[in-house]
Write a protein that holds these residues in place. Structure first.
Motif, PDB file in Angstrom:
ATOM      1  N   GLY A 135      14.883   8.508   1.824  1.00 60.24           N
ATOM      2  CA  GLY A 135      13.480   8.464   1.433  1.00 60.24           C
ATOM      3  C   GLY A 135      13.096   7.090   0.914  1.00 60.24           C
ATOM      4  N   PHE A 136      11.902   6.625   1.305  1.00 67.92           N
ATOM      5  CA  PHE A 136      11.415   5.309   0.891  1.00 67.92           C
ATOM      6  C   PHE A 136      10.056   5.440   0.218  1.00 67.92           C
ATOM      7  CE2 PHE A 136      14.132   4.448   4.569  1.00 67.92           C
ATOM      8  CZ  PHE A 136      14.919   3.395   4.117  1.00 67.92           C
ATOM      9  N   ARG A 137       9.844   4.610  -0.799  1.00 62.61           N
ATOM     10  CA  ARG A 137       8.531   4.416  -1.412  1.00 62.61           C
ATOM     11  C   ARG A 137       8.153   2.962  -1.157  1.00 62.61           C
ATOM     12  NH1 ARG A 137       9.935   5.023  -6.261  1.00 62.61           N
ATOM     13  NH2 ARG A 137       9.450   7.250  -6.461  1.00 62.61           N
ATOM     14  N   VAL A 138       7.043   2.751  -0.463  1.00 61.51           N
ATOM     15  CA  VAL A 138       6.613   1.404  -0.088  1.00 61.51           C
ATOM     16  C   VAL A 138       5.317   1.085  -0.811  1.00 61.51           C
ATOM     17  CG1 VAL A 138       6.001  -0.153   1.787  1.00 61.51           C
ATOM     18  CG2 VAL A 138       7.681   1.661   2.180  1.00 61.51           C
ATOM     19  N   GLY A 139       5.323   0.028  -1.611  1.00 61.23           N
ATOM     20  CA  GLY A 139       4.122  -0.422  -2.290  1.00 61.23           C
ATOM     21  C   GLY A 139       3.716  -1.789  -1.790  1.00 61.23           C
ATOM     22  N   SER A 140       2.424  -2.067  -1.764  1.00 60.31           N
ATOM     23  CA  SER A 140       1.942  -3.316  -1.202  1.00 60.31           C
ATOM     24  C   SER A 140       0.736  -3.833  -1.962  1.00 60.31           C
ATOM     25  CB  SER A 140       1.571  -3.110   0.271  1.00 60.31           C
ATOM     26  OG  SER A 140       0.939  -4.256   0.804  1.00 60.31           O
ATOM     27  N   ASP A 141       0.637  -5.152  -2.035  1.00 60.83           N
ATOM     28  CA  ASP A 141      -0.560  -5.781  -2.594  1.00 60.83           C
ATOM     29  C   ASP A 141      -1.745  -5.673  -1.641  1.00 60.83           C
ATOM     30  OD1 ASP A 141       0.493  -6.577  -5.008  1.00 60.83           O
ATOM     31  OD2 ASP A 141       1.069  -8.570  -4.326  1.00 60.83           O
ATOM     32  N   TRP A 142      -1.463  -5.381  -0.367  1.00 61.48           N
ATOM     33  CA  TRP A 142      -2.510  -5.310   0.646  1.00 61.48           C
ATOM     34  C   TRP A 142      -2.534  -3.925   1.285  1.00 61.48           C
ATOM     35  CZ3 TRP A 142       1.309  -8.995   0.473  1.00 61.48           C
ATOM     36  CH2 TRP A 142       0.917 -10.300   0.096  1.00 61.48           C
ATOM     37  N   ARG A 143      -3.687  -3.556   1.788  1.00 59.57           N
ATOM     38  CA  ARG A 143      -3.821  -2.254   2.436  1.00 59.57           C
ATOM     39  C   ARG A 143      -3.225  -2.249   3.838  1.00 59.57           C
ATOM     40  NH1 ARG A 143      -7.113   0.077   6.087  1.00 59.57           N
ATOM     41  NH2 ARG A 143      -7.509   2.326   5.899  1.00 59.57           N
ATOM     42  N   SER A 144      -3.335  -3.340   4.585  1.00 66.68           N
ATOM     43  CA  SER A 144      -3.024  -3.316   6.016  1.00 66.68           C
ATOM     44  C   SER A 144      -1.576  -2.927   6.336  1.00 66.68           C
ATOM     45  CB  SER A 144      -3.372  -4.659   6.661  1.00 66.68           C
ATOM     46  OG  SER A 144      -2.706  -5.731   6.029  1.00 66.68           O
ATOM     47  N   PRO A 145      -0.534  -3.440   5.642  1.00 62.10           N
ATOM     48  CA  PRO A 145       0.820  -2.993   5.996  1.00 62.10           C
ATOM     49  C   PRO A 145       1.032  -1.514   5.739  1.00 62.10           C
ATOM     50  CG  PRO A 145       0.901  -5.014   4.701  1.00 62.10           C
ATOM     51  CD  PRO A 145      -0.502  -4.493   4.613  1.00 62.10           C
ATOM     52  N   VAL A 146       0.485  -1.015   4.637  1.00 60.74           N
ATOM     53  CA  VAL A 146       0.632   0.399   4.309  1.00 60.74           C
ATOM     54  C   VAL A 146      -0.135   1.269   5.299  1.00 60.74           C
ATOM     55  CG1 VAL A 146       0.027   2.149   2.583  1.00 60.74           C
ATOM     56  CG2 VAL A 146       1.141   0.023   1.882  1.00 60.74           C
ATOM     57  N   ALA A 147      -1.308   0.824   5.707  1.00 64.04           N
ATOM     58  CA  ALA A 147      -2.086   1.571   6.696  1.00 64.04           C
ATOM     59  C   ALA A 147      -1.346   1.644   8.029  1.00 64.04           C
ATOM     60  CB  ALA A 147      -3.460   0.935   6.879  1.00 64.04           C
ATOM     61  N   ALA A 148      -0.711   0.539   8.430  1.00 70.66           N
ATOM     62  CA  ALA A 148       0.055   0.527   9.677  1.00 70.66           C
ATOM     63  C   ALA A 148       1.240   1.478   9.591  1.00 70.66           C
ATOM     64  CB  ALA A 148       0.522  -0.895   9.983  1.00 70.66           C
ATOM     65  N   LEU A 149       1.945   1.466   8.472  1.00 72.99           N
ATOM     66  CA  LEU A 149       3.061   2.393   8.287  1.00 72.99           C
ATOM     67  C   LEU A 149       2.582   3.836   8.322  1.00 72.99           C
ATOM     68  CD1 LEU A 149       5.054   0.646   5.421  1.00 72.99           C
ATOM     69  CD2 LEU A 149       5.806   0.917   7.777  1.00 72.99           C
TER      70      LEU A 149
END
Length: 284
Positions: A13-27
């Motif tokens: 299991g992974f938790r991915v946090g980002s300063d930007w929306r675009s990488p998280v939206a792509a994932l």
């Protein structure tokens, strides 16, 4: 992190946090058919290299539970690649429940064919093309081998296709879902392929390693058995946690090379490689 996405790939299991929306939206889009973990095993952070890098020539630094201090940041346009690299890094440096092999794997009738080699050997492309021919795709980046059972566990993350492999996969899977083309990355042009629905639905089903292959692309057709001693050394080099696992890693790898045929295949094109694998499989 301002933006967050959780996903389970196989047993991890992974938790991915980002300063930007675009990488998280792509994932979130490409991994939308995957389950969420009850508890994340690893945390990934996609951070701005400097505060002003969030808006001025934004660049993504890979961080998380485990980091490589010398890792160069990537441009935000390659944020999806940064996320995938960061997830792989956490697993490679932090996982101890399984012996990790940098390999691809496919399954048929409860048995798995494992393929490992240097970058460019074609193991990702070969696994993808075999999956298009009816094999179950188990993963193209890591194979997780259980020290307790010797079984291979799937890690069917997005398939990272490079350069000419993209066109080959699009031909084999005309109706598959692909991520955006990431041009000019440090590894060339990359496009991610979402694994088949069956691979995701059955990712919790392990398989018995029954054929271990060492493929090489771009050579005249050849097939040769690999001595167990040579295969052992090659697989220690392909493992990211063999040394850290100590005796358990040694025992697991010894059992692996003693329990399946070990074969090196050279091939000039993908069709030849698929035919070689099918012939070896029929001979088991």
């Amino acid at each position: 992190m301002k933006h967050r996405f959780d996903v389970r790939i196989g047993p991890i299991g992974f938790r991915v946090g980002s300063d930007w929306r675009s990488p998280v939206a792509a994932l979130a889009d490409l991994y939308r058919d995957y389950p969420k973990p009850e508890v994340a095993d690893f945390t990934v952070r996609l951070e701005a290299a400097r505060p002003w890098r969030r808006v001025i020539r934004p660049t993504v630094s890979i961080a998380g539970d485990y980091t490589l201090p010398d890792a160069a940041p990537l441009p935000l346009a390659h944020g999806l690649l940064a996320a995938e690299m960061a997830m792989n890094l956490q697993l490679a440096l932090g996982h101890r429940r399984h012996l990790l092999l940098h390999a691809s794997a496919v399954e048929r009738d409860g048995r798995a064919a494992l393929m490992t080699g240097e970058s460019g050997a074609g193991k990702s492309t070969l696994a993808t093309l075999l999956a298009a021919r009816g094999w179950r795709f188990m993963g193209d980046e890591f194979v997780l081998v259980s020290p307790e059972t010797g079984l291979a566990h799937a890690f069917p993350r997005l398939v990272s296709l490079k350069n000419e492999s993209v066109a080959a996969a699009q031909t084999a899977w005309p109706n598959a879902r692909f991520g955006p083309l990431l041009a000019g990355t440090p590894k060339g042009d990359i496009r991610h392929l979402v694994p088949p629905v069956e691979a995701i639905a059955r990712m919790d089903e392990p398989a018995r390693p029954s054929l271990i292959l060492f493929p090489r692309f771009g050579f005249e057709t050849a097939v040769r058995p690999v001595p167990a001693s040579e295969a052992f050394v090659r697989l220690t080099q392909a493992s990211t946690n063999y040394t850290a696992m100590g005796e358990a890693g040694f025992s697991t790898l010894t059992q692996l090379v003693q329990g399946a045929p070990l074969v090196a295949i050279d091939y000039p094109d993908s069709e030849t490689a698929c035919a070689q694998v099918e012939a070896l499989w029929r001979a088991l």
